[in-house]
Design a protein around this motif. Sequence first.
Motif, PDB file in Angstrom:
ATOM      1  N   ARG A   1       0.826  -1.206   0.000  1.00 11.65           N
ATOM      2  CA  ARG A   1       0.000   0.000   0.000  1.00 11.65           C
ATOM      3  C   ARG A   1       0.862   1.259   0.000  1.00 11.65           C
ATOM      4  N   LEU A   2       1.941   1.240   0.774  1.00 11.19           N
ATOM      5  CA  LEU A   2       2.860   2.387   0.787  1.00 11.19           C
ATOM      6  C   LEU A   2       3.491   2.611  -0.578  1.00 11.19           C
ATOM      7  N   GLU A   3       3.917   1.521  -1.214  1.00 12.96           N
ATOM      8  CA  GLU A   3       4.524   1.622  -2.551  1.00 12.96           C
ATOM      9  C   GLU A   3       3.550   2.243  -3.540  1.00 12.96           C
ATOM     10  N   ARG A   4       2.322   1.748  -3.546  1.00 12.90           N
ATOM     11  CA  ARG A   4       1.309   2.271  -4.478  1.00 12.90           C
ATOM     12  C   ARG A   4       1.037   3.747  -4.207  1.00 12.90           C
ATOM     13  N   LEU A   5       0.907   4.095  -2.936  1.00 12.04           N
ATOM     14  CA  LEU A   5       0.627   5.480  -2.571  1.00 12.04           C
ATOM     15  C   LEU A   5       1.795   6.391  -2.946  1.00 12.04           C
TER      16      LEU A   5
ATOM     17  N   THR B   1       1.335   9.406  -5.631  1.00 10.19           N
ATOM     18  CA  THR B   1       1.418  10.786  -5.127  1.00 10.19           C
ATOM     19  C   THR B   1       2.739  11.469  -5.456  1.00 10.19           C
ATOM     20  N   GLY B   2       3.753  10.687  -5.770  1.00  9.81           N
ATOM     21  CA  GLY B   2       5.066  11.265  -6.019  1.00  9.81           C
ATOM     22  C   GLY B   2       5.840  11.564  -4.745  1.00  9.81           C
ATOM     23  N   GLN B   3       5.272  11.221  -3.598  1.00  7.22           N
ATOM     24  CA  GLN B   3       5.967  11.417  -2.327  1.00  7.22           C
ATOM     25  C   GLN B   3       6.762  10.156  -1.992  1.00  7.22           C
ATOM     26  N   SER B   4       7.799  10.340  -1.187  1.00  8.56           N
ATOM     27  CA  SER B   4       8.585   9.179  -0.779  1.00  8.56           C
ATOM     28  C   SER B   4       7.834   8.400   0.299  1.00  8.56           C
ATOM     29  N   LYS B   5       8.193   7.138   0.448  1.00 11.59           N
ATOM     30  CA  LYS B   5       7.577   6.336   1.507  1.00 11.59           C
ATOM     31  C   LYS B   5       7.890   6.955   2.869  1.00 11.59           C
ATOM     32  N   ALA B   6       9.094   7.492   3.038  1.00 11.04           N
ATOM     33  CA  ALA B   6       9.464   8.117   4.310  1.00 11.04           C
ATOM     34  C   ALA B   6       8.550   9.304   4.616  1.00 11.04           C
ATOM     35  N   GLU B   7       8.251  10.118   3.604  1.00 11.18           N
ATOM     36  CA  GLU B   7       7.349  11.257   3.803  1.00 11.18           C
ATOM     37  C   GLU B   7       5.953  10.787   4.189  1.00 11.18           C
ATOM     38  N   LEU B   8       5.476   9.749   3.519  1.00 11.27           N
ATOM     39  CA  LEU B   8       4.145   9.219   3.815  1.00 11.27           C
ATOM     40  C   LEU B   8       4.076   8.633   5.224  1.00 11.27           C
ATOM     41  N   ILE B   9       5.113   7.914   5.613  1.00  9.73           N
ATOM     42  CA  ILE B   9       5.143   7.318   6.956  1.00  9.73           C
ATOM     43  C   ILE B   9       5.180   8.418   8.015  1.00  9.73           C
ATOM     44  N   GLU B  10       5.996   9.435   7.794  1.00 12.47           N
ATOM     45  CA  GLU B  10       6.087  10.532   8.759  1.00 12.47           C
ATOM     46  C   GLU B  10       4.745  11.264   8.878  1.00 12.47           C
TER      47      GLU B  10
ATOM     48  N   CYS C   1       1.770  10.003   8.243  1.00 12.63           N
ATOM     49  CA  CYS C   1       0.843   9.082   8.896  1.00 12.63           C
ATOM     50  C   CYS C   1       1.066   9.053  10.404  1.00 12.63           C
ATOM     51  N   LEU C   2       2.309   9.003  10.824  1.00 11.63           N
ATOM     52  CA  LEU C   2       2.619   9.000  12.251  1.00 11.63           C
ATOM     53  C   LEU C   2       2.219  10.315  12.916  1.00 11.63           C
ATOM     54  N   GLY C   3       2.411  11.416  12.213  1.00  9.04           N
ATOM     55  CA  GLY C   3       2.034  12.715  12.772  1.00  9.04           C
ATOM     56  C   GLY C   3       0.543  12.792  13.057  1.00  9.04           C
ATOM     57  N   VAL C   4      -0.255  12.342  12.104  1.00 10.42           N
ATOM     58  CA  VAL C   4      -1.708  12.342  12.285  1.00 10.42           C
ATOM     59  C   VAL C   4      -2.103  11.342  13.363  1.00 10.42           C
ATOM     60  N   GLY C   5      -1.531  10.154  13.297  1.00 12.26           N
ATOM     61  CA  GLY C   5      -1.880   9.095  14.240  1.00 12.26           C
ATOM     62  C   GLY C   5      -1.502   9.417  15.667  1.00 12.26           C
ATOM     63  N   ILE C   6      -0.359  10.045  15.861  1.00 13.15           N
ATOM     64  CA  ILE C   6       0.075  10.325  17.230  1.00 13.15           C
ATOM     65  C   ILE C   6      -0.784  11.416  17.864  1.00 13.15           C
ATOM     66  N   ARG C   7      -1.250  12.372  17.051  1.00 18.60           N
ATOM     67  CA  ARG C   7      -2.170  13.389  17.591  1.00 18.60           C
ATOM     68  C   ARG C   7      -3.465  12.732  18.066  1.00 18.60           C
ATOM     69  N   ASP C   8      -3.986  11.826  17.251  1.00 19.59           N
ATOM     70  CA  ASP C   8      -5.210  11.112  17.634  1.00 19.59           C
ATOM     71  C   ASP C   8      -4.992  10.269  18.888  1.00 19.59           C
ATOM     72  N   LEU C   9      -3.854   9.587  18.946  1.00 26.80           N
ATOM     73  CA  LEU C   9      -3.544   8.737  20.092  1.00 26.80           C
ATOM     74  C   LEU C   9      -3.393   9.566  21.366  1.00 26.80           C
ATOM     75  N   GLU C  10      -2.697  10.695  21.268  1.00 28.36           N
ATOM     76  CA  GLU C  10      -2.540  11.573  22.435  1.00 28.36           C
ATOM     77  C   GLU C  10      -3.891  12.050  22.947  1.00 28.36           C
ATOM     78  N   ALA C  11      -4.753  12.474  22.039  1.00 23.60           N
ATOM     79  CA  ALA C  11      -6.073  12.953  22.439  1.00 23.60           C
ATOM     80  C   ALA C  11      -6.877  11.849  23.105  1.00 23.60           C
ATOM     81  N   GLN C  12      -6.827  10.657  22.529  1.00 19.96           N
ATOM     82  CA  GLN C  12      -7.561   9.522  23.091  1.00 19.96           C
ATOM     83  C   GLN C  12      -7.038   9.159  24.475  1.00 19.96           C
ATOM     84  N   LEU C  13      -5.732   9.101  24.647  1.00 20.66           N
ATOM     85  CA  LEU C  13      -5.155   8.727  25.932  1.00 20.66           C
ATOM     86  C   LEU C  13      -5.409   9.789  26.996  1.00 20.66           C
ATOM     87  N   LEU C  14      -5.353  11.060  26.615  1.00 21.88           N
ATOM     88  CA  LEU C  14      -5.644  12.127  27.576  1.00 21.88           C
ATOM     89  C   LEU C  14      -7.104  12.063  28.022  1.00 21.88           C
TER      90      LEU C  14
END
Length: 73
Positions: free
Chosen positions: A14-18, A22-31, A33-46
């Motif tokens: 899925r990362l390769e296809r994306l 999109t023309g973005q690197s897998k590293a950019e996509l992972i970063e 994704c983690l940025g969005v996910g960690i905000r959600d996780l922080e809000a949920q845990l708080l």
Amino acid sequence: MPHLLRFSRDIETRLERLAQSTGQSKAELIERCLGVGIRDLEAQLLLEDALNPPMGVDRPSLDQVLRESGLGA
């Protein structure tokens, strides 16, 4: 500091296809994704922490809060 991450074949595919579409690197996509996910996780845990006090900590009852505020009987 670089980190080594191992993904399942499905996620890797899925990362390769994306990345290709999109023309973005897998590293950019992972970063991103983690940025969005960690905000959600922080809000949920708080929120969970606010709703569930640590073991051994007694929360006052509603009656006690009302009495102490002068609003209760």
